[in-house]
Motif scaffolding. Structure first.
Motif, PDB file in Angstrom:
ATOM      1  N   HIS A  82       0.590  -1.169  -0.313  1.00 52.91           N
ATOM      2  CA  HIS A  82      -0.171  -0.245  -0.162  1.00 52.91           C
ATOM      3  C   HIS A  82       0.989   0.880   0.194  1.00 52.91           C
ATOM      4  N   GLY A  83       0.529   2.286  -0.250  1.00 53.14           N
ATOM      5  CA  GLY A  83       1.627   3.288  -0.659  1.00 53.14           C
ATOM      6  C   GLY A  83       1.539   4.107   1.376  1.00 53.14           C
ATOM      7  N   LEU A  84       2.430   4.656   0.782  1.00 55.80           N
ATOM      8  CA  LEU A  84       2.990   5.488   2.580  1.00 55.80           C
ATOM      9  C   LEU A  84       2.562   6.578   3.359  1.00 55.80           C
ATOM     10  N   PRO A  85       1.693   6.081   3.993  1.00 62.34           N
ATOM     11  CA  PRO A  85       0.756   6.344   4.787  1.00 62.34           C
ATOM     12  C   PRO A  85       1.245   8.269   5.823  1.00 62.34           C
ATOM     13  N   TYR A  86       0.379   9.086   5.650  1.00 64.67           N
ATOM     14  CA  TYR A  86       1.703   9.895   7.099  1.00 64.67           C
ATOM     15  C   TYR A  86       0.640  10.684   7.279  1.00 64.67           C
ATOM     16  N   ASP A  87       0.044  11.174   8.897  1.00 62.37           N
ATOM     17  CA  ASP A  87      -0.271  11.146   9.704  1.00 62.37           C
ATOM     18  C   ASP A  87      -1.050  13.020   9.244  1.00 62.37           C
ATOM     19  N   PRO A  88      -1.917  13.690  10.168  1.00 63.94           N
ATOM     20  CA  PRO A  88      -2.246  14.819   9.872  1.00 63.94           C
ATOM     21  C   PRO A  88      -1.170  16.094  11.208  1.00 63.94           C
ATOM     22  N   GLU A  89      -0.867  17.024  10.485  1.00 65.54           N
ATOM     23  CA  GLU A  89      -0.495  18.390  10.530  1.00 65.54           C
ATOM     24  C   GLU A  89      -1.275  18.647  11.524  1.00 65.54           C
ATOM     25  N   THR A  90      -0.455  19.099  12.900  1.00 61.95           N
ATOM     26  CA  THR A  90      -1.059  19.596  13.512  1.00 61.95           C
ATOM     27  C   THR A  90      -0.779  20.932  13.906  1.00 61.95           C
ATOM     28  N   SER A  91      -1.248  22.042  14.448  1.00 54.79           N
ATOM     29  CA  SER A  91      -0.421  23.552  14.765  1.00 54.79           C
ATOM     30  C   SER A  91      -0.949  24.246  16.107  1.00 54.79           C
ATOM     31  N   GLU A  92      -0.095  25.380  16.407  1.00 52.29           N
ATOM     32  CA  GLU A  92      -0.895  25.888  17.723  1.00 52.29           C
ATOM     33  C   GLU A  92       0.163  27.587  16.929  1.00 52.29           C
ATOM     34  N   VAL A  93      -0.764  28.247  17.502  1.00 53.78           N
ATOM     35  CA  VAL A  93      -0.105  29.566  16.709  1.00 53.78           C
ATOM     36  C   VAL A  93      -0.712  30.846  17.707  1.00 53.78           C
ATOM     37  N   TYR A  94       0.647  31.650  18.376  1.00 57.25           N
ATOM     38  CA  TYR A  94       0.567  32.852  19.432  1.00 57.25           C
ATOM     39  C   TYR A  94       0.527  33.902  18.045  1.00 57.25           C
ATOM     40  N   GLU A  95      -1.020  34.917  18.256  1.00 60.56           N
ATOM     41  CA  GLU A  95       0.062  36.055  17.229  1.00 60.56           C
ATOM     42  C   GLU A  95      -0.536  37.301  18.587  1.00 60.56           C
ATOM     43  N   LEU A  96       0.205  38.188  18.156  1.00 60.91           N
ATOM     44  CA  LEU A  96       0.430  39.747  19.051  1.00 60.91           C
ATOM     45  C   LEU A  96       0.525  40.775  17.331  1.00 60.91           C
ATOM     46  N   GLY A  97      -0.500  41.628  17.789  1.00 57.44           N
ATOM     47  CA  GLY A  97      -0.387  42.850  16.305  1.00 57.44           C
ATOM     48  C   GLY A  97      -1.157  43.815  16.510  1.00 57.44           C
ATOM     49  N   TYR A  98      -1.224  44.674  15.771  1.00 61.79           N
ATOM     50  CA  TYR A  98      -1.451  46.088  15.919  1.00 61.79           C
ATOM     51  C   TYR A  98      -2.285  46.640  14.659  1.00 61.79           C
ATOM     52  N   LYS A  99      -3.357  46.960  14.320  1.00 61.84           N
ATOM     53  CA  LYS A  99      -3.254  47.573  13.030  1.00 61.84           C
ATOM     54  C   LYS A  99      -4.015  48.659  13.128  1.00 61.84           C
ATOM     55  N   SER A 100      -4.197  49.829  12.634  1.00 65.57           N
ATOM     56  CA  SER A 100      -3.960  51.283  12.284  1.00 65.57           C
ATOM     57  C   SER A 100      -4.198  52.075  10.738  1.00 65.57           C
ATOM     58  N   TYR A 101      -5.329  53.046  10.903  1.00 64.58           N
ATOM     59  CA  TYR A 101      -5.716  53.426   9.733  1.00 64.58           C
ATOM     60  C   TYR A 101      -5.388  55.358  10.124  1.00 64.58           C
ATOM     61  N   TRP A 102      -4.710  55.790   8.951  1.00 66.51           N
ATOM     62  CA  TRP A 102      -4.093  57.499   9.193  1.00 66.51           C
ATOM     63  C   TRP A 102      -5.024  57.721   8.138  1.00 66.51           C
ATOM     64  N   ASN A 103      -4.677  59.346   8.180  1.00 68.15           N
ATOM     65  CA  ASN A 103      -5.074  60.344   6.821  1.00 68.15           C
ATOM     66  C   ASN A 103      -6.182  60.563   6.405  1.00 68.15           C
ATOM     67  N   ASP A 104      -7.427  60.041   7.335  1.00 71.17           N
ATOM     68  CA  ASP A 104      -8.065  59.847   6.255  1.00 71.17           C
ATOM     69  C   ASP A 104      -9.042  58.663   6.309  1.00 71.17           C
ATOM     70  N   ARG A 105      -8.089  57.387   7.219  1.00 69.41           N
ATOM     71  CA  ARG A 105      -8.419  56.296   6.443  1.00 69.41           C
ATOM     72  C   ARG A 105      -7.484  56.331   4.784  1.00 69.41           C
ATOM     73  N   THR A 106      -7.093  56.374   4.477  1.00 73.12           N
ATOM     74  CA  THR A 106      -6.252  56.614   3.103  1.00 73.12           C
ATOM     75  C   THR A 106      -5.501  54.976   2.632  1.00 73.12           C
ATOM     76  N   ILE A 107      -4.444  55.571   4.395  1.00 76.52           N
ATOM     77  CA  ILE A 107      -3.474  54.706   4.385  1.00 76.52           C
ATOM     78  C   ILE A 107      -3.839  53.547   5.541  1.00 76.52           C
ATOM     79  N   VAL A 108      -3.466  52.266   5.375  1.00 82.76           N
ATOM     80  CA  VAL A 108      -3.698  51.037   6.305  1.00 82.76           C
ATOM     81  C   VAL A 108      -2.467  50.600   6.894  1.00 82.76           C
ATOM     82  N   ALA A 109      -2.133  50.230   7.803  1.00 84.57           N
ATOM     83  CA  ALA A 109      -1.355  49.892   8.577  1.00 84.57           C
ATOM     84  C   ALA A 109      -1.074  48.908   9.511  1.00 84.57           C
ATOM     85  N   GLY A 110      -0.226  47.905   9.272  1.00 85.56           N
ATOM     86  CA  GLY A 110      -0.733  46.640  10.643  1.00 85.56           C
ATOM     87  C   GLY A 110       1.520  45.676  10.620  1.00 85.56           C
TER      88      GLY A 110
END
Length: 386
Positions: free
Chosen positions: A173-201
């Motif tokens: 039979h073919g070569l089996p592989y198990d499911p991949e699992t992940s854990e992710v921690y994230e810290l972020g900042y999002k902002s709007y400038w100049n009357d919301r014509t600029i978006v930064a993150g």
């Protein structure tokens, strides 16, 4: 030099896939309750009938063959909720339960070994509970800070083009592989400038992946293969800024740094992977710059040229982290001509500087074999709405 007919061979490879999907979802009326929520359940069935063989052109005799029939049934139940528990605070929480049943029937034939033909079946059932949480704080209407945690899963399966074996020999039979699992921690900042014509993150992340499914292309058959890595840790930073410079110009900048390394290997992958090695095909640095112009030729015609430049830093090409692709640039360009909302003509170019860069490399029998990225390409697309 032309191969004589008696020595030539015919190579055939096909994949036939049939997918069935059904989903039921219930949503609250947005903003009607203190908590916005979603509940859902889904069923997904994937079936494949694959075949790969080489036969001599003169007598139609098969030299080798690999065939596999797959069935994967996936059952999923999920919920997500968002609670704005204070004027500037929002809490999001969710969970997903996934159960999968995987089955493969395989057949292999090779006239240069004994036994010539083997057949076998493999079945694997597994399930995962995957929670996720996020909390955000608004500072005025234009600035938000957030933190999140989430778990994910990528389905397991089998590589039908290669045959599983153990100390007793081939298993059929073919070569089996198990499911991949992940854990992710994230810290972020999002902002709007100049009357919301600029978006930064900008955000920083720390991700741990168990049983990473390392995908690569077999250098002799061209078949897509999967090999597992027990644990990988990826840490980095990502950021972006986009701006409407004026009524006709728009620009965007995206960048990232990713330190992705193998942290654990097991008995199977230990012969091929080294702890501390960089993950193949994951450049440490990426930068993308894009500019778009919105112009008018007449009352009915508009044209929109776009130019994108991507920078990709040094990238590992093998499992030990000994072979690298140097940093390189890829330039893409296109221009769209629109007649009202009825017709569009799009002229496009990919890798217009014809950058030559490796996407895969392996030492095979003392020879260095490599695959390269797509060369310079141009084309025209025509579309109409009616």
């Amino acid at each position: 030099m032309v191969t004589p007919p008696a020595g030539s061979a015919y190579y055939d490879n096909y994949i036939r896939e049939k997918d069935t999907f059904q989903e039921l979802r219930l949503n609250s009326n947005l903003g009607a309750l203190p908590v916005d929520w979603t509940f859902g359940a889904a069923f997904y069935r994937s079936q494949e009938d694959n075949n790969n063989f080489i036969e001599m052109a003169a007598n139609k005799m098969q030299v080798n063959k690999a065939a596999g029939k797959y069935t994967r049934d996936t059952y999923t139940a999920y919920m997500d909720a968002s609670w704005r528990f204070a004027p500037t605070w929002t809490l999001k929480a969710g969970a997903r339960y996934t159960k999968e049943d995987f089955h493969i029937d395989s057949q292999f034939y090779n006239m240069q070994r004994l036994p010539f033909e083997t057949q076998g079946s493999y079945q694997k059932d597994y399930s995962e509970f995957l929670p996720n949480f996020a909390i955000s704080k608004d500072f005025g209407k234009d600035h938000t800070v957030y933190a999140s945690y989430g778990e994910g899963m990528l389905s397991g399966g089998g590589t039908w083009i290669a045959e599983a074996s153990d100390s007793s020999g081939y298993l059929g039979h073919g070569l089996p592989y198990d499911p991949e699992t992940s854990e992710v921690y994230e810290l972020g900042y999002k902002s709007y400038w100049n009357d919301r014509t600029i978006v930064a993150g900008i955000n920083v992340f720390d991700m741990r992946v168990n049983n990473l499914q390392y995908a690569y292309q077999d250098p002799t058959t061209g078949a897509n293969m999967i090999a597992p890595i027990k644990e990988v840790r990826s840490r980095g930073i990502e950021g972006s800024i986009s701006a409407l410079i004026n009524d006709v110009w728009e620009a965007a900048l995206r960048f990232g740094f990713n330190d992705a390394k193998v942290t654990q290997v097991d008995g199977y992958t230990g012969a091929s992977y080294s702890e501390g090695a960089r993950i193949p095909f994951a450049p440490e640095h990426t930068v993308n710059v894009e500019a778009t112009y919105y112009g008018e030729i007449s009352d009915n015609w508009r044209f929109t040229p776009n130019l994108g430049v991507g920078f990709y830093g040094e990238m590992a090409l093998d499992k030990q982290g000994n072979n690298f692709q140097d940093s390189y640039f890829v330039v893409d360009a296109n221009v769209r001509f629109n007649y009202r909302d009825d017709f569009e003509i799009r002229l496009w170019g990919v890798n217009v500087t014809d950058e030559r860069y490796k996407t895969f490399s392996v030492n095979w029998g003392g020879m260095g074999l490599s695959n390269y990225g797509d060369p310079m390409r141009f084309g025209v697309d025509l579309s109409a709405n009616f």
